[in-house]
Enzyme design. Structure first.
Site, mmCIF file in Angstrom:
data_model
loop_
_atom_site.group_PDB
_atom_site.id
_atom_site.type_symbol
_atom_site.label_atom_id
_atom_site.label_comp_id
_atom_site.label_asym_id
_atom_site.label_seq_id
_atom_site.Cartn_x
_atom_site.Cartn_y
_atom_site.Cartn_z
ATOM 1 N N GLY A 36 0.813 -1.215 0.000
ATOM 2 C CA GLY A 36 0.000 0.000 0.000
ATOM 3 C C GLY A 36 0.843 1.260 0.000
ATOM 4 N N HIS A 42 2.276 4.526 -4.987
ATOM 5 C CA HIS A 42 2.880 5.625 -5.741
ATOM 6 C C HIS A 42 3.030 5.168 -7.189
ATOM 7 C CE1 HIS A 42 6.552 3.294 -5.452
ATOM 8 N NE2 HIS A 42 6.568 3.384 -4.135
ATOM 9 N N HIS A 62 4.396 1.675 -8.029
ATOM 10 C CA HIS A 62 3.436 0.564 -7.960
ATOM 11 C C HIS A 62 2.506 0.572 -9.177
ATOM 12 C CE1 HIS A 62 4.028 1.502 -3.467
ATOM 13 N NE2 HIS A 62 4.612 0.333 -3.649
HETATM 14 P P1 AMP Z 1 6.201 -2.115 -1.610
HETATM 15 O O1 AMP Z 1 4.749 -2.084 -1.367
HETATM 16 O O2 AMP Z 1 6.790 -0.736 -1.704
HETATM 17 O O3 AMP Z 1 6.956 -3.021 -0.711
HETATM 18 O O4 AMP Z 1 6.431 -2.690 -3.048
HETATM 19 C C1 AMP Z 1 5.492 -3.389 -3.824
HETATM 20 C C2 AMP Z 1 6.090 -3.617 -5.189
HETATM 21 O O5 AMP Z 1 6.355 -2.363 -5.810
HETATM 22 C C3 AMP Z 1 7.436 -4.365 -5.151
HETATM 23 O O6 AMP Z 1 7.492 -5.263 -6.246
HETATM 24 C C4 AMP Z 1 8.421 -3.247 -5.310
HETATM 25 O O7 AMP Z 1 9.661 -3.663 -5.864
HETATM 26 C C5 AMP Z 1 7.685 -2.321 -6.263
HETATM 27 N N1 AMP Z 1 8.225 -0.971 -6.197
HETATM 28 C C6 AMP Z 1 8.366 -0.177 -5.104
HETATM 29 N N2 AMP Z 1 8.959 0.994 -5.445
HETATM 30 C C7 AMP Z 1 9.204 0.933 -6.777
HETATM 31 C C8 AMP Z 1 9.801 1.828 -7.721
HETATM 32 N N3 AMP Z 1 10.271 3.012 -7.368
HETATM 33 N N4 AMP Z 1 9.900 1.420 -9.006
HETATM 34 C C9 AMP Z 1 9.425 0.196 -9.390
HETATM 35 N N5 AMP Z 1 8.860 -0.677 -8.557
HETATM 36 C C10 AMP Z 1 8.742 -0.321 -7.269
#
Ligand code: AMP
Length: 297
Positions: free
Chosen positions: A31, A34, A37
């Site tokens: 969640g 941004h 995601h």
């Molecule tokens: P999180 O909820 O931030 O732990 O991440 C969920 C998914 O979004 C994971 O596969 C992350 O690698 C991906 N993610 C988070 N930040 C980025 C970003 N800046 N660019 C690309 N993928 C992202």
């Protein structure tokens, strides 16, 4: 957009879609959505017919001194963003739905998790892989999309899916950055204005390694030193104090330090900015400039 909260309903929805011949794409998140995601959603939509986005802040992957309770949560905003981006099914299971009892059996994350983030955060990747395995069973996707921003995590998930025969494709999407180079992260919301400036040290260090390599430097130790110097560049450090380095390593797809650098070598970096731990990486042959740059929202 459908919204589901139980593993049983999730499973039934996904099964029904696949029975109609549709391919299901899956984007797991914690969640605080941004653009990083949402680009994963775009990618899943390109590759499949129905996209599931899950939001679950997984306690198993947080250490006792980490930010589980204060991790940013804003379901109303996330719901709007997901729906506007064309997510077909938002899966938001409660803690008790995912862990009705203490999970005594967990995924052993193996040697790829002993280094880098795994070394700094004991148990983190076992917690990540355990919840990802559970979510894979609940959603049964054809394709799951992960971000390269979390390089070690993406490699581990891909390897888990292969080694444990999940029978799905793990697709890895490029990192999304702000125009000045900062990789988007839900944890960036912890940074004040000075720390936000200081955080640019990570992408600056990655660029310094990339430039040195493009100018012909091929020794991993020298490249590592260049990167560390850029991370701590005195001029900038004076303007932006509070960056303490975690690691800067040149590794292969199994997270092993490389003896010979080539275009596939990945430079991985972690640093603490104030109380916030940030990570980033670049594939040398692709470069920071080839990642997706977006205007801050
Ligand atoms: P999180 O909820 O931030 O732990 O991440 C969920 C998914 O979004 C994971 O596969 C992350 O690698 C991906 N993610 C988070 N930040 C980025 C970003 N800046 N660019 C690309 N993928 C992202």
């Amino acid at each position: 957009m459908h919204e589901l909260t139980t593993p049983k309903d999730m499973h039934a929805w996904s099964r029904a879609e696949r029975a109609r011949g549709r391919r299901v794409g899956f984007v797991p998140t914690m969640g605080a959505l941004h653009e990083g995601h949402l680009r994963l959603v775009d990618r899943a939509k390109e590759r499949t017919d129905r996209v599931v986005l899950s939001i679950f802040v997984n306690p198993l992957q947080f250490g006792p001194k980490e930010d589980f309770t204060k991790y940013p949560r804003d379901l109303a905003r996330d719901r709007t963003l997901a729906s506007e981006r064309g997510v077909d099914c938002l899966f938001v299971p409660a803690l008790e739905a995912v862990y009705p009892q203490e999970p005594l059996v967990r995924i052993a994350s193996g040697p790829m998790a002993d280094t880098l983030e795994g070394a700094a955060r004991p148990g983190h990747f076992s917690g990540v892989l355990t919840v990802v395995a559970k979510l894979f069973h609940m959603v049964e996707p054809d394709v799951a999309v992960f971000g390269r921003k979390d390089f070690q995590q993406a490699m581990l998930v891909r390897r888990m899916a292969a080694d444990l025969d999940f029978g799905l494709e793990v697709d890895i999407a490029p990192t999304v950055r702000e125009l000045d180079g900062l990789a988007l992260s839900s944890r960036n919301s912890y940074l004040d204005a000075d720390q936000r400036r200081a955080a640019l040290a990570l992408s600056r260090a990655l660029r310094a390694v990339e430039q040195a390599w493009r100018s012909g430097e091929a020794d991993p130790k020298t490249l590592q030193r260049r990167g560390m110097q850029a991370l701590m560049a005195p001029g900038v450090a004076l303007m932006a104090p509070g960056v303490s380095p975690g690691y800067l390593e040149l590794v292969d797809e199994q997270l092993r330090p490389v003896a010979r650098v080539d275009a596939r070598t990945v430079v991985v970096i972690a640093a603490q900015v104030g109380a916030t731990r940030l990570i980033d990486n670049v594939v040398l042959g692709e470069g920071v400039g080839s990642d997706i740059a977006v205007r801050a929202s």
